[in-house]
Design an enzyme around this catalytic site. Structure first.
Site, PDB file in Angstrom:
ATOM      1  N   ASP A 178       0.828  -1.212   0.000  1.00 46.35           N
ATOM      2  CA  ASP A 178       0.000   0.000   0.000  1.00 46.35           C
ATOM      3  C   ASP A 178       0.858   1.257   0.000  1.00 46.35           C
ATOM      4  O   ASP A 178       0.359   2.348   0.258  1.00 46.35           O
ATOM      5  CB  ASP A 178      -0.880   0.041   1.260  1.00 46.35           C
ATOM      6  CG  ASP A 178      -1.726  -1.204   1.411  1.00 46.35           C
ATOM      7  OD1 ASP A 178      -2.446  -1.534   0.463  1.00 46.35           O
ATOM      8  OD2 ASP A 178      -1.653  -1.848   2.469  1.00 46.35           O
ATOM      9  N   SER A 223       2.362   6.693   1.083  1.00 48.78           N
ATOM     10  CA  SER A 223       1.521   5.802   1.875  1.00 48.78           C
ATOM     11  C   SER A 223       0.093   5.997   1.381  1.00 48.78           C
ATOM     12  O   SER A 223      -0.500   7.043   1.603  1.00 48.78           O
ATOM     13  CB  SER A 223       1.628   6.156   3.356  1.00 48.78           C
ATOM     14  OG  SER A 223       0.694   5.414   4.083  1.00 48.78           O
ATOM     15  N   ARG A 224      -0.419   4.994   0.690  1.00 45.99           N
ATOM     16  CA  ARG A 224      -1.711   5.190   0.010  1.00 45.99           C
ATOM     17  C   ARG A 224      -2.907   5.146   0.936  1.00 45.99           C
ATOM     18  O   ARG A 224      -3.922   5.743   0.654  1.00 45.99           O
ATOM     19  CB  ARG A 224      -1.892   4.170  -1.111  1.00 45.99           C
ATOM     20  CG  ARG A 224      -0.986   4.497  -2.269  1.00 45.99           C
ATOM     21  CD  ARG A 224      -1.136   3.568  -3.446  1.00 45.99           C
ATOM     22  NE  ARG A 224       0.125   3.586  -4.168  1.00 45.99           N
ATOM     23  CZ  ARG A 224       1.070   2.687  -4.043  1.00 45.99           C
ATOM     24  NH1 ARG A 224       0.883   1.643  -3.251  1.00 45.99           N
ATOM     25  NH2 ARG A 224       2.201   2.803  -4.701  1.00 45.99           N
ATOM     26  N   VAL A 225      -2.802   4.422   2.055  1.00 46.90           N
ATOM     27  CA  VAL A 225      -3.979   4.297   2.914  1.00 46.90           C
ATOM     28  C   VAL A 225      -3.769   4.840   4.318  1.00 46.90           C
ATOM     29  O   VAL A 225      -4.729   5.088   5.040  1.00 46.90           O
ATOM     30  CB  VAL A 225      -4.449   2.821   3.015  1.00 46.90           C
ATOM     31  CG1 VAL A 225      -4.895   2.315   1.671  1.00 46.90           C
ATOM     32  CG2 VAL A 225      -3.364   1.947   3.592  1.00 46.90           C
TER      33      VAL A 225
END
Ligand SMILES: Nc1ncnc2c1ncn2[C@@H]1O[C@H](COP(=O)(O)OP(=O)(O)OP(=O)(O)O)[C@@H](O)[C@H]1O
Ligand SMILES: [Mg+2]
Length: 503
Positions: free
Chosen positions: A335, A360-362
């Site tokens: 992620d 950091s995608r989430v």
């Protein structure tokens, strides 16, 4: 007419020789740490077999001609013609709280020679990825204690965040610092060491013990001197343990140090099995190998107990090349990634996180609202600073706005420098970001920013008003009037004393 069509398979006894062919075989060829077997026609992938009633092996290759078996032990005692018997069971790992505080091998045997007794429980090491309807989004933070990460590339529980970089760029240290920072956070930790020197693993255990972190951590060690099969197996053993705790509703952090070595062990095994090599000589299923492992790290929803597994896989790059096979694969499975750069590390910017290439995608969804607000513009400042710093040499050609960006960028980088094992709690991170955003660093000489920051953090830990604020901070959604007063007072007083002491 075929009269056998309706026979009941359970009642039908196989002729002895058919049973024999299905579950018995013989060693046909021995290679380095693996064997080729004939027979064993019913054998499945990852099934455990016993060679000569003495050695255990793991079915790793279902070749057309022979079955490929990996040996757990390094031994020269296996030879052609020996009998191989199937246990008819797929490999599973002993699990249990007894493993906390231990260094174990890939078979969950403690390395200190102690016996665990019978934990009585085991979990499938090669479990499948949890079904989508059992999974929730990432919503709770996993605080690393490293300001640059918690502010800019935050990690949430149930997230998969890759740490990648060249050798000696501080990859392991980030993972170790994060484990140490879980003290009191009710997170179980697992550190899986693959292909490392045994003495290094002992050092890690020692460090964790020193900081009181070993008691909530298990180290799975498949050091460089262990067999290829043990190195291949280690992350799955760690993941089985993580799933055991996750199913009790607990939060687990698992570190794979590192998956490059894991890929190399798997490549060595498959080359011995003469599987056709693909890109960079890795077998075609190396992507699957890593995705089926990492996708087991999830946040389960409430209906399924609400436990989580956060995974920090570590991958090595050569000459900062993130486009080679294993890094690209793992980047696409995770992620987000923290990319550590040698040049930053060598210039003293530690942790050496390259903000431009890290993401950091989430994790942002799990970030504390105050931190989120206070760090919103930081990536932009740093990327503008990155572009402008080339012009630093021609200082006077820059306009005021650009000079301000450069100063702010320099200050930020100083703020984010952090020695090892000096974790910042939420309140300390908020204080640092507030100090920056309110411009209190601007008139501190740049070479003294780090020292001032250190003094400010120390003061914050003993100041009673600030300690009281730290207590209620987690519940706040924004800094209220009272909180702002407490922070401002602490900063102004500390700064006065600091600057006075410098004169
Ligand atoms: N923030 C830091 N401040 C000071 N020293 C650091 C910092 N981070 C890492 N180091 C030190 O730098 C050295 C290398 O760090 P580390 O072992 O984490 O790197 P690595 O990338 O994991 O290396 P390898 O590729 O060999 O596994 C260690 O001695 C570590 O303590
Ligand atoms: Mg390392």
């Amino acid at each position: 007419m075929n009269k056998q069509i309706n026979f009941d398979a359970d009642k039908f006894e196989l002729p002895v020789d058919l049973e024999y062919i299905k579950n018995y075989g013989r060693v046909e060829r021995v290679a380095d740490g693996i064997i080729f077997c004939s027979g064993l026609e019913a054998a499945r992938l990852h099934e455990v077999v016993i060679i000569n009633q003495q050695y255990n092996g793991l079915v790793l290759d279902l070749g057309e001609e022979f079955l490929g078996v990996g040996l757990f032990e390094d031994t020269n005692d296996i030879c052609e013609g020996m009998e191989v018997v199937s246990t008819k069971t797929i490999f599973s790992s002993p699990v249990g709280d007894e493993l906390l505080g231990k260094v174990i091998n890939s078979l969950s045997t403690p390395m200190d020679g102690s016996s665990l007794g019978e934990t009585g429980k085991s979990y499938p090491a090669f479990n499948v990825v949890p079904p989508i309807m059992t999974i929730d989004g990432v919503s709770r933070p996993l605080i690393t204690g490293l300001s640059i990460i918690d502010a800019i590339t935050p990690i949430g529980r149930g997230q998969r965040q890759l740490i990648l970089g060249n050798r000696q760029t501080g990859k392991t240290q980030i993972a170790i610092d994060t484990i140490i920072n879980q003290r009191g956070q009710d997170v179980r930790c697992i550190y899986v060491a693959i292909g490392q020197k045994l003495s290094y693993v002992a050092d890690v255990a020692h460090t964790l013990k020193t900081y009181g972190a070993l008691e909530y951590t298990t180290i799975v060690s498949a050091a460089a001197n262990s067999s290829l099969t043990m190195q291949y197996l280690a992350p799955y053993t760690g993941m089985a343990l993580a799933e055991f705790w996750r199913d009790q509703g607990k939060d687990v952090l698992i570190v794979f140090d590192n998956l490059s070595k894991h890929a190399d062990a798997y490549r060595a095994i498959t080359l011995l099995f003469r599987r056709p090599p693909g890109r960079e000589a890795y077998p075609g299923d190396i992507f699957y190998i890593h995705s089926s492992l990492l996708e087991r790290a999830v946040q389960l929803n409430e209906a399924n107990g609400g436990g989580s597994i956060t995974a920090l896989p570590i991958v090595e790059t050569l000459s900062d090349d993130i486009t080679s096979y294993v890094p690209t694969n793992v980047i696409s499975i995770t992620d987000g990634q923290l990319f550590l750069r040698s040049d930053l590390f060598n210039s003293g910017q530690k942790p050496a996180v390259d903000i431009g290439l890290s993401v950091s995608r989430v994790g942002g969804d799990a970030q504390h609202p105050i931190v989120r607000k206070l760090s919103k513009n930081l990536t932009l400042i740093l990327s503008q600073f990155d572009e402008l710093k080339e012009f630093l040499a021609f200082d006077n050609s820059l306009d005021e706005e650009s000079l301000k960006t450069i100063t702010n960028g320099q200050i930020l980088l100083e703020i984010f420098k952090q020695p090892i094992v000096t974790p910042n709690a939420l309140a300390q991170l908020v204080l640092l970001l507030f100090t920056f955003q309110e411009g209190f660093f601007i008139d501190v000489p740049i070479e003294q920013v780090h020292a001032f920051k250190t003094v400010l953090l120390e003061k914050s830990l003993i100041d009673t008003d600030f300690s009281a604020l730290s207590q209620r901070l987690p519940e706040l959604s924004e800094l209220d009037e009272a909180a702002i007063v407490v922070c401002t007072q602490l900063i102004v007083q500390t700064k006065e004393a600091f600057l006075w002491a410098q004169d």
